[in-house]
Design an enzyme around this catalytic site. Structure first.
Site, PDB file in Angstrom:
ATOM      1  N   ALA A  18      -0.999  -3.055   3.414  1.00 20.09           N
ATOM      2  CA  ALA A  18      -1.959  -3.027   4.523  1.00 20.09           C
ATOM      3  C   ALA A  18      -2.694  -4.351   4.733  1.00 20.09           C
ATOM      4  O   ALA A  18      -2.978  -4.736   5.870  1.00 20.09           O
ATOM      5  CB  ALA A  18      -2.974  -1.910   4.292  1.00 20.09           C
ATOM      6  N   HIS A 114       8.002   3.247   4.739  1.00 21.82           N
ATOM      7  CA  HIS A 114       7.356   4.363   5.434  1.00 21.82           C
ATOM      8  C   HIS A 114       7.784   4.477   6.896  1.00 21.82           C
ATOM      9  O   HIS A 114       7.102   5.110   7.685  1.00 21.82           O
ATOM     10  CB  HIS A 114       5.827   4.235   5.324  1.00 21.82           C
ATOM     11  CG  HIS A 114       5.330   4.272   3.910  1.00 21.82           C
ATOM     12  ND1 HIS A 114       4.189   3.638   3.495  1.00 21.82           N
ATOM     13  CD2 HIS A 114       5.857   4.866   2.803  1.00 21.82           C
ATOM     14  CE1 HIS A 114       4.025   3.834   2.188  1.00 21.82           C
ATOM     15  NE2 HIS A 114       5.024   4.568   1.749  1.00 21.82           N
ATOM     16  N   SER A 181      -1.346  -5.583  -1.101  1.00 17.70           N
ATOM     17  CA  SER A 181      -1.188  -4.179  -1.486  1.00 17.70           C
ATOM     18  C   SER A 181      -1.887  -3.956  -2.817  1.00 17.70           C
ATOM     19  O   SER A 181      -1.799  -4.782  -3.720  1.00 17.70           O
ATOM     20  CB  SER A 181       0.287  -3.805  -1.625  1.00 17.70           C
ATOM     21  OG  SER A 181       0.404  -2.499  -2.167  1.00 17.70           O
ATOM     22  N   ASN A 206      -3.942 -10.364  -3.463  1.00 16.00           N
ATOM     23  CA  ASN A 206      -4.612  -9.160  -2.958  1.00 16.00           C
ATOM     24  C   ASN A 206      -6.112  -9.301  -3.171  1.00 16.00           C
ATOM     25  O   ASN A 206      -6.551  -9.822  -4.189  1.00 16.00           O
ATOM     26  CB  ASN A 206      -4.084  -7.917  -3.703  1.00 16.00           C
ATOM     27  CG  ASN A 206      -4.531  -6.628  -3.062  1.00 16.00           C
ATOM     28  OD1 ASN A 206      -4.330  -6.427  -1.858  1.00 16.00           O
ATOM     29  ND2 ASN A 206      -5.160  -5.756  -3.816  1.00 16.00           N
TER      30      ASN A 206
END
Ligand SMILES: [Zn+2]
Length: 238
Positions: A18, A114, A181, A206
């Protein structure tokens, strides 16, 4: 470190989450801070149950998300990764994101764990349509079946082929580069480990901590992904 490894001819497998998309401005639908998403609980709306029994709520939620991915696009970091694939530095991108920004930037070998919000398909007959259907508020197939985004909903199995392919490329990685992530969601969290077990160098970029920081050869926490990739790109051109 990454630039050095690439210069030595090491092959990089990239894993994006994301954090990669939010740098494009796309709101993270799991983040409660972002106004319109507070209206829904994704764990209730992004489900097979909602698709089957609350279709109005389901399509309202996903129409907003489709509009989001169509409104935003890749940032410089996506383009740098596409450039690295063309130059042979990056072999594959495994992504948890469903926005299609990697392909839009020119990356070709992208494994979407996904699925994608760029397409919708008929739940009944499987026919695939552009997600523009959702923008245009056309929610039914010509056969009469409901159209749904081609993503994996809560309550659905992930695509077996994508999972296998992701495991395979992780085994073959010289460098496994995680971008944005927290590596908490299964099966995403398996791939860094598979790579490390096969002697890959693990680099994690991250904002927050991840459960694999202890396995990583390098953790970058205080730099945006786009800035990090731009810095490495500059080092490669030295
Ligand atoms: Zn149909």
């Amino acid at each position: 470190m990454l630039a050095q490894l690439i210069k030595e001819g090491k092959k990089v497998v990239v894993f994006t989450g994301a954090g990669m998309s939010t740098e494009s401005g796309l709101p993270d639908f799991r983040s409660a801070k972002d106004g319109m998403w507070t209206k829904y609980d994704p764990s209730e709306v992004a489900t097979v149950d909602a698709l089957n029994s609350q279709f109005d709520t389901f399509i309202e939620f996903y129409r907003n998300r489709v509009i989001g991915v169509n409104e935003y696009g890749p940032h410089e970091g996506h383009y740098i990764l596409a450039d690295w694939e063309r130059k042979g530095y990056v072999t594959s991108i495994i992504t948890q994101n469903v926005d299609g920004f990697h392909q839009e930037a020119g990356s070709r070998h992208v494994i979407e764990l996904h699925g994608t919000l760029k397409e919708v398909h008929c739940e009944t007959c499987g026919k695939v349509y552009s997600n523009k259907r959702y923008e245009d508020e056309q929610y039914y197939c010509e056969c009469g079946g409901p159209l749904r985004p081609s993503i994996v909903l809560f309550g659905e199995m992930l695509d077996e082929r994508a999972l296998m392919e992701a495991a395979l490329v992780s085994e073959g990685a010289d460098v496994f580069l995680v971008l944005g992530s927290s590596l908490t969601v299964s099966p995403a969290n398996q791939y860094p480990l598979i790579a490390v077990e096969h002697d890959a160098t693990l680099i994690i970029v991250n904002q927050g901590e991840t459960q694999y920081d202890a396995f990583a050869d390098r953790c970058i926490k205080n730099e945006k992904i786009g800035d990090y990739l731009r810095r490495i790109q500059a080092e490669l051109q030295e």
